[in-house]
Write a protein that holds these residues in place. Structure first.
Motif, mmCIF file in Angstrom:
data_model
loop_
_atom_site.group_PDB
_atom_site.id
_atom_site.type_symbol
_atom_site.label_atom_id
_atom_site.label_comp_id
_atom_site.label_asym_id
_atom_site.label_seq_id
_atom_site.Cartn_x
_atom_site.Cartn_y
_atom_site.Cartn_z
ATOM 1 N N GLN A 139 0.816 -1.215 0.000
ATOM 2 C CA GLN A 139 0.000 0.000 0.000
ATOM 3 C C GLN A 139 0.851 1.267 0.000
ATOM 4 O OE1 GLN A 139 -2.466 -0.510 3.504
ATOM 5 N NE2 GLN A 139 -3.983 -1.694 2.365
ATOM 6 N N GLN A 140 2.021 1.155 0.624
ATOM 7 C CA GLN A 140 2.929 2.311 0.681
ATOM 8 C C GLN A 140 4.332 1.766 0.826
ATOM 9 O OE1 GLN A 140 1.917 5.310 3.653
ATOM 10 N NE2 GLN A 140 4.011 6.096 3.728
ATOM 11 N N VAL A 142 8.891 3.886 5.494
ATOM 12 C CA VAL A 142 8.013 2.780 5.895
ATOM 13 C C VAL A 142 7.593 1.947 4.693
ATOM 14 C CG1 VAL A 142 7.053 4.111 7.825
ATOM 15 C CG2 VAL A 142 5.848 4.072 5.648
ATOM 16 N N ILE A 186 4.083 -0.398 3.996
ATOM 17 C CA ILE A 186 2.801 -0.875 4.517
ATOM 18 C C ILE A 186 2.250 -1.897 3.532
ATOM 19 C CG2 ILE A 186 0.512 -0.251 5.331
ATOM 20 C CD1 ILE A 186 1.491 2.536 5.902
ATOM 21 N N ARG A 189 -0.682 -5.082 2.880
ATOM 22 C CA ARG A 189 -1.816 -5.926 3.270
ATOM 23 C C ARG A 189 -1.481 -7.359 2.896
ATOM 24 N NH1 ARG A 189 -8.231 -5.655 2.405
ATOM 25 N NH2 ARG A 189 -8.616 -7.905 2.544
ATOM 26 N N PHE A 224 4.387 -3.269 12.973
ATOM 27 C CA PHE A 224 3.065 -3.327 13.598
ATOM 28 C C PHE A 224 2.162 -4.163 12.708
ATOM 29 C CE2 PHE A 224 4.902 0.880 14.519
ATOM 30 C CZ PHE A 224 4.861 0.881 15.902
ATOM 31 N N VAL A 256 -2.091 -5.008 12.174
ATOM 32 C CA VAL A 256 -3.494 -4.749 12.514
ATOM 33 C C VAL A 256 -4.348 -5.782 11.783
ATOM 34 C CG1 VAL A 256 -5.411 -3.117 12.399
ATOM 35 C CG2 VAL A 256 -3.082 -2.279 12.803
ATOM 36 N N VAL A 282 -2.955 -5.952 8.009
ATOM 37 C CA VAL A 282 -2.070 -4.914 7.474
ATOM 38 C C VAL A 282 -0.825 -4.868 8.345
ATOM 39 C CG1 VAL A 282 -1.768 -2.433 7.092
ATOM 40 C CG2 VAL A 282 -3.902 -3.551 6.419
ATOM 41 N N ILE A 326 2.752 -2.847 9.088
ATOM 42 C CA ILE A 326 3.462 -1.580 8.917
ATOM 43 C C ILE A 326 4.893 -1.777 9.385
ATOM 44 C CG2 ILE A 326 3.616 0.839 9.629
ATOM 45 C CD1 ILE A 326 0.532 0.679 10.123
ATOM 46 N N VAL A 346 8.576 -0.216 9.893
ATOM 47 C CA VAL A 346 9.249 1.081 9.999
ATOM 48 C C VAL A 346 10.707 0.879 9.617
ATOM 49 C CG1 VAL A 346 9.748 3.059 11.451
ATOM 50 C CG2 VAL A 346 7.637 1.766 11.808
#
Lengths: 129, 129
Positions: free
Chosen positions: A35-36, A41, A43, A45, A64, A66, A113, A115, A117
C-alpha cells in the motif's frame, strides 16, 4: 515481513534446507499487496487462504500488525509452533529481528495490514516538523 | 490523536472558543479504545457512529491509520472541509503536527486503528536489537 521472493538486505525471506523441519509444511503462499513503500516505511496488506503461509522470513525492521479479520495465527519459530486467536481490529507490535513462518490456522480466509518502519530516524524527523 | 479530554503535552485535544466556526458542529464523540500504550507507541481503536467526531485535536506524534471498515472520512482543518472515501484495509501515514477535526461522513458506523509513534528513537533502538 519480506515480500515473496524478496532478497532485500533488510528483510530476508528464504527457504532453508531444513525447511521441512523448521517451519510449516505448506506451499500455499500468503498474498502481499503493498500500500505504501518509501524511505521510511512499508505498509503491506497480507491475505491468507486457509492454511496459507508466509514462508520462513526474518524481520529486519520493527513492525506493527493490525488484523482486518478474526484469525487463528499460527507461528513457527523453527523449534516451536504457537497458535494465537485474534479478533478483527486487534493489533500488535514487534521489534526487528523476529524470525518465523506464519500460517493461517483458521478455516476461513484472513487478512492483516503490516506496517514496517524501515527508518525510525525518518519518523524522528517527521516528529520534529 | 488525543484521548477524549486528553491534555497531554504531546497530543492536545481541546475545544476552541471558535469551535463552531473552525470545526464540525457535532457533539457525538468518537469512542477510543486503547490497545497498547507504552513509552514508544500508543495504539488506539476508534469507533464512530454516523456523524460522530473526534473533536478538534493536534497530532504531536507521527501516526498511521488502518481502516477496519469502509468509511467516508470527513476532515476539517479549521478552514476547509474534505471528504475521503476509504475501503476497509486501506491505510495512511501522517507526520506530527496535523491539526484537524475528523467526522464519520458515512451512513453507518466505522472504525479504524491508529498507531502513534511517540518515540521513534525507541524504534531505532528496537531496530538495532
Amino acid at each position: 515481513m519480506g515480500m515473496s521472493g524478496c532478497d532485500s538486505n533488510c528483510t530476508i525471506r528464504f527457504t532453508l534446507p531444513e525447511r521441512s523441519i523448521m517451519a510449516f509444511k505448506c506451499d500455499i503462499p500468503a498474498v502481499p499487496t503493498v500500500q505504501q513503500d518509501d524511505d521510511a516505511v512499508r505498509i503491506t496488506r497480507w491475505d491468507f487462504e486457509p492454511g496459507a503461509v508466509t514462508g520462513w522470513h526474518q524481520h529486519g525492521w520493527p513492525y506493527f500488525v493490525v488484523l482486518l479479520t478474526d484469525a487463528t495465527l499460527k507461528a513457527h519459530d523453527g523449534k516451536n509452533e504457537t497458535a494465537t486467536q485474534l479478533k478483527a481490529g486487534q493489533s500488535y507490535s514487534r521489534p526487528a529481528g523476529v524470525e518465523h513462518d506464519v500460517m493461517n490456522g483458521s478455516p476461513h480466509p484472513i487478512a492483516f495490514v503490516e506496517i514496517e518502519v524501515k527508518r525510525p530516524d525518518a519518523l524522528v524527523q517527521l516528529a520534529r516538523q
